[in-house]
Design a protein around this motif. Structure first.
Motif, short mmCIF file in Angstrom:
data_model
loop_
_atom_site.label_atom_id
_atom_site.label_comp_id
_atom_site.label_asym_id
_atom_site.label_seq_id
_atom_site.Cartn_x
_atom_site.Cartn_y
_atom_site.Cartn_z
N UNK A 74 10.02 -11.86 5.70
CA UNK A 74 9.73 -11.24 4.42
C UNK A 74 9.39 -9.77 4.65
N UNK A 75 9.52 -8.98 3.61
CA UNK A 75 9.20 -7.55 3.67
C UNK A 75 8.72 -7.09 2.31
N UNK A 76 7.77 -6.15 2.34
CA UNK A 76 7.27 -5.54 1.11
C UNK A 76 7.38 -4.03 1.29
N UNK A 77 8.46 -3.42 0.84
CA UNK A 77 8.67 -1.99 1.06
C UNK A 77 7.49 -1.16 0.55
N UNK A 78 7.03 -0.23 1.39
CA UNK A 78 5.92 0.64 1.00
C UNK A 78 4.56 0.00 1.09
N UNK A 79 4.46 -1.19 1.65
CA UNK A 79 3.18 -1.90 1.69
C UNK A 79 2.14 -1.15 2.52
N UNK A 80 0.92 -1.05 2.00
CA UNK A 80 -0.20 -0.45 2.73
C UNK A 80 -1.36 -1.42 2.91
N UNK A 81 -1.19 -2.65 2.44
CA UNK A 81 -2.26 -3.64 2.50
C UNK A 81 -1.96 -4.68 3.57
N UNK A 82 -2.94 -5.56 3.83
CA UNK A 82 -2.77 -6.64 4.80
C UNK A 82 -2.83 -7.98 4.08
N UNK A 83 -1.95 -8.88 4.48
CA UNK A 83 -1.87 -10.20 3.86
C UNK A 83 -1.83 -11.28 4.94
N UNK A 84 -2.41 -12.44 4.62
CA UNK A 84 -2.15 -13.65 5.38
C UNK A 84 -0.99 -14.38 4.71
N UNK A 85 -0.12 -15.01 5.50
CA UNK A 85 0.97 -15.76 4.90
C UNK A 85 0.93 -17.21 5.35
N UNK A 86 1.41 -18.09 4.49
CA UNK A 86 1.50 -19.51 4.80
C UNK A 86 2.78 -20.07 4.18
#
Length: 334
Positions: A74-86
């Motif tokens: 997955x990708x989030x263009x321009x992302x500056x935040x942090x996420x956990x994924x499941x």
């Protein structure tokens, strides 16, 4: 095998049916209590890739693919935040499927192996990594109780980063605020503080890493950051000295004068009296008692100061001026 009798004819068809499965991925974004705006599920690019099929979708993928193993990203263009994924799937065999991502590039999120006929309904959930931040204000006036002494509500407290807010101590804007994990610049600004008073600031935080006014918060941190402002104060004692020379009649005493100070604080003292005052520039003078007319026989002759930390005094015709920095200063008017 096939047996064909004499004179017979046989026509044979070989049929190969591709073994397929269905891959259906739905994106879910969980802000974890953060009230600000985060990218929507449709802002994310979901990708799958194998030896026989690959592709992408915005926020979702629903495709029929040959059986086999597919890497997922997955990708989030321009992302500056942090996420956990499941990643969870109803069918298929998932490998990996949990971790964290930051930045706007493509990040792997695991793989899935699909057998013939399987329908893999998958959910890929990204949960924002958050922390809790509170800003508080404490004022230490060092024993000074003048009307112009500051109170905690006389400062605006601010944090600025992935989220930003400004508020007074104890208000919702800066109390137990859920923010994205990351770095925040902390600051305060006076709002109604007497400009003649000098307060020394200090900042301490209960969690996170504080460096030169910037607080870095990790996922799950709960930080209370206390701004403490301490008033610079000193102790001022005023003494009246009376020189009678050889005179023996119509004599005045030190009690016949009231001694005054005016600056960041203003007040009156009897001879020998002491006051806690803010550091700053002061004018010292004296007032003769109206009930002691014999004071008219005396002329002001000098001002001396000792103790503590000060600059001056500059003697005037009626008293003098000095800058008091700290400590216990005693000034004698003669």
């Amino acid at each position: 095998s096939v047996t064909v009798p004499a004179g017979g004819a046989a026509s044979c068809t070989f049929t190969n049916t591709l073994q397929i499965a269905r891959l259906n991925i739905t994106k879910v974004v969980d802000a974890d209590g953060y009230a600000g705006t985060v990218p929507a599920a449709t802002d994310w690019v979901i990708g799958y890739g194998g030896t026989r099929a690959s592709g992408t979708g915005m926020g979702a993928v629903d495709v029929i693919v040959p059986t086999g193993t597919y890497s997922l990203a997955e990708a989030l263009p321009g992302n500056t935040l942090s996420y956990d994924y499941a990643l969870t799937c109803g069918q298929g065999t998932v490998t990996g499927g949990s971790g964290s991502i930051s930045g706007g590039g493509s990040s792997p999120v695991g793989s899935i192996t699909l057998a013939a006929g399987e329908v893999a309904d998958c959910t890929l959930t990204n949960t924002l990594r958050t922390a809790t931040l509170s800003l508080t204000k404490t004022v230490d006036n060092g024993g000074y109780a003048g009307a112009n002494a500051a109170t905690p509500s006389m400062w605006d407290l601010s944090f600025a980063g992935a989220a930003s807010a400004t508020g007074k101590t104890g208000t919702a804007a800066v109390t137990a605020v859920i923010v994205p994990a990351g770095s925040y610049a902390l600051s305060e600004a006076p709002d109604g503080v007497d400009a003649s008073l000098t307060y020394d600031p200090a900042l301490a935080c209960s969690a996170g890493t504080l460096t030169n006014g910037t607080l870095t918060l990790a996922d799950g941190d709960a930080a209370t950051c206390a701004f403490t402002n301490t008033l610079r104060t000193a102790s001022l004692t005023l003494v009246k000295a009376v020189e009678n020379g050889a005179a023996t009649q119509d004599l005045a005493t030190a009690a016949d004068w009231t001694l005054t100070y005016a600056g960041p604080a203003t007040g009156n003292l009897a001879s020998g009296g002491t006051a806690t005052i803010p550091a700053g520039s002061y004018t010292l003078a004296e007032i003769a008692s109206a009930t002691a007319p014999n004071t008219a026989n005396y002329a002001f002759s000098g001002l001396t100061c000792s103790g503590g930390s000060f600059t001056g005094p500059v003697v005037t015709a009626t008293g003098g001026t000095l800058d008091i920095a700290s400590g216990a200063v005693t000034c004698t008017l003669t």
